[in-house]
Design a protein around this motif. Structure first.
Motif, PDB file in Angstrom:
ATOM      1  N   ILE A  21       0.839  -1.202   0.000  1.00 45.41           N
ATOM      2  CA  ILE A  21       0.000   0.000   0.000  1.00 45.41           C
ATOM      3  C   ILE A  21       0.874   1.252   0.000  1.00 45.41           C
ATOM      4  O   ILE A  21       0.592   2.229  -0.711  1.00 45.41           O
ATOM      5  CB  ILE A  21      -0.957  -0.005   1.212  1.00 45.41           C
ATOM      6  CG1 ILE A  21      -1.951  -1.170   1.089  1.00 45.41           C
ATOM      7  CG2 ILE A  21      -1.698   1.321   1.340  1.00 45.41           C
ATOM      8  CD1 ILE A  21      -2.855  -1.339   2.289  1.00 45.41           C
ATOM      9  N   ASP A  22       1.948   1.219   0.782  1.00 48.11           N
ATOM     10  CA  ASP A  22       2.868   2.354   0.814  1.00 48.11           C
ATOM     11  C   ASP A  22       3.478   2.626  -0.557  1.00 48.11           C
ATOM     12  O   ASP A  22       3.623   3.779  -0.975  1.00 48.11           O
ATOM     13  CB  ASP A  22       3.989   2.103   1.827  1.00 48.11           C
ATOM     14  CG  ASP A  22       3.515   2.220   3.268  1.00 48.11           C
ATOM     15  OD1 ASP A  22       2.434   2.808   3.482  1.00 48.11           O
ATOM     16  OD2 ASP A  22       4.206   1.711   4.169  1.00 48.11           O
ATOM     17  N   LEU A  23       3.843   1.559  -1.280  1.00 47.24           N
ATOM     18  CA  LEU A  23       4.469   1.719  -2.586  1.00 47.24           C
ATOM     19  C   LEU A  23       3.503   2.248  -3.641  1.00 47.24           C
ATOM     20  O   LEU A  23       3.865   3.100  -4.465  1.00 47.24           O
ATOM     21  CB  LEU A  23       5.044   0.380  -3.058  1.00 47.24           C
ATOM     22  CG  LEU A  23       6.253  -0.171  -2.297  1.00 47.24           C
ATOM     23  CD1 LEU A  23       6.567  -1.576  -2.771  1.00 47.24           C
ATOM     24  CD2 LEU A  23       7.458   0.741  -2.460  1.00 47.24           C
ATOM     25  N   ILE A  24       2.274   1.758  -3.639  1.00 46.63           N
ATOM     26  CA  ILE A  24       1.331   2.102  -4.703  1.00 46.63           C
ATOM     27  C   ILE A  24       0.547   3.367  -4.401  1.00 46.63           C
ATOM     28  O   ILE A  24       0.389   4.242  -5.263  1.00 46.63           O
ATOM     29  CB  ILE A  24       0.354   0.931  -4.958  1.00 46.63           C
ATOM     30  CG1 ILE A  24       1.127  -0.354  -5.205  1.00 46.63           C
ATOM     31  CG2 ILE A  24      -0.553   1.257  -6.137  1.00 46.63           C
ATOM     32  CD1 ILE A  24       2.073  -0.296  -6.385  1.00 46.63           C
ATOM     33  N   PHE A  25       0.025   3.487  -3.195  1.00 49.43           N
ATOM     34  CA  PHE A  25      -0.862   4.602  -2.858  1.00 49.43           C
ATOM     35  C   PHE A  25      -0.329   5.494  -1.739  1.00 49.43           C
ATOM     36  O   PHE A  25      -0.941   6.514  -1.424  1.00 49.43           O
ATOM     37  CB  PHE A  25      -2.236   4.067  -2.408  1.00 49.43           C
ATOM     38  CG  PHE A  25      -2.891   3.170  -3.403  1.00 49.43           C
ATOM     39  CD1 PHE A  25      -3.507   3.684  -4.534  1.00 49.43           C
ATOM     40  CD2 PHE A  25      -2.909   1.793  -3.218  1.00 49.43           C
ATOM     41  CE1 PHE A  25      -4.123   2.853  -5.453  1.00 49.43           C
ATOM     42  CE2 PHE A  25      -3.528   0.959  -4.130  1.00 49.43           C
ATOM     43  CZ  PHE A  25      -4.136   1.493  -5.257  1.00 49.43           C
ATOM     44  N   GLY A  26       0.767   5.113  -1.082  1.00 53.72           N
ATOM     45  CA  GLY A  26       1.127   5.766   0.163  1.00 53.72           C
ATOM     46  C   GLY A  26       2.430   6.527   0.182  1.00 53.72           C
ATOM     47  O   GLY A  26       2.887   7.074  -0.828  1.00 53.72           O
TER      48      GLY A  26
END
Length: 213
Positions: free
Chosen positions: A76-81
């Protein structure tokens, strides 16, 4: 792709829930390969053993596995965060071509036709990075609590209501990770549940005298 590391594709939801898309059930004419072979059903990897249902089921098990749950927040951090942009993205080696990020260029302000055409072609080829939703690291999923909750379940959930004169199916007799493949009732009234590796026979409850009710 097994052969081209640069050939990256997103997996659609059907990879985890519906095996129908892997079969050309309607026998549509999809053309031929370079070797002249007609394109039909999707050729599955060896571990699927030629079974689309097994292919999808193993994908689903991998997606819902504890090891994925423990690392889901990192994705999630890589894609949206927080690791999508800035120094965190640089440290995570998660930087992409600048035209893939929303708002980096206003195409309407490009007056030179060739530059405008080239910019649009680059955007179309590289795709677009999703909008950033979170600016701080996403909290980790509590996988241990979920596993504990699943272990506390006392019965196997079946897609029907068990008759009152039959006993319950205990998870310690039927592994909850095994898929129920079939159900049958024999002439004596015993219910048989067939999993991938076992056949569990459930007899009717007996009263205190040992007689079947």
């Amino acid at each position: 792709s097994y052969t081209q590391l640069s050939d990256v594709k997103e997996l659609i939801p059907e990879f985890f829930c519906n095996a129908r898309f892997l079969r050309n059930s309607n026998r549509l004419r999809l053309g031929v390969k370079q070797n002249g072979e007609a394109v039909g059903d999707v050729v599955l990897p060896p571990w699927a053993k030629g079974c689309p249902e097994r292919f999808v089921r193993l994908h689903r098990q991998a997606l819902e596995s504890p090891i994925v749950s423990r690392r889901l927040h990192l994705w999630i951090d890589l894609i949206f965060g927080a690791s999508q942009k800035g120094h965190r993205a640089e440290d995570a080696k998660n930087l992409f071509y600048y035209l893939t990020y929303p708002g980096q260029v206003d195409v309407s302000l490009i007056t030179e036709p060739k530059t405008r055409e080239a910019t649009l072609a680059q955007i179309s080829s590289f795709g677009q990075t999703p909008s950033q939703v979170f600016t701080t690291p996403h909290p980790e999923k509590d996988a241990a609590a979920i596993m504990t909750q699943q272990a506390q379940q006392s019965s196997l959930k079946l897609p029907f209501v068990m008759p009152p004169h039959y006993g319950s199916v205990n998870v310690f007799k039927v592994n909850r990770r095994k898929r129920v493949c079939g159900l049958a009732v024999n002439a004596l009234g015993s219910l048989c549940i067939v999993t991938e590796t076992d056949i569990l026979r459930i007899t009717e409850k007996k009263n205190k005298k040992g007689e079947e009710e």
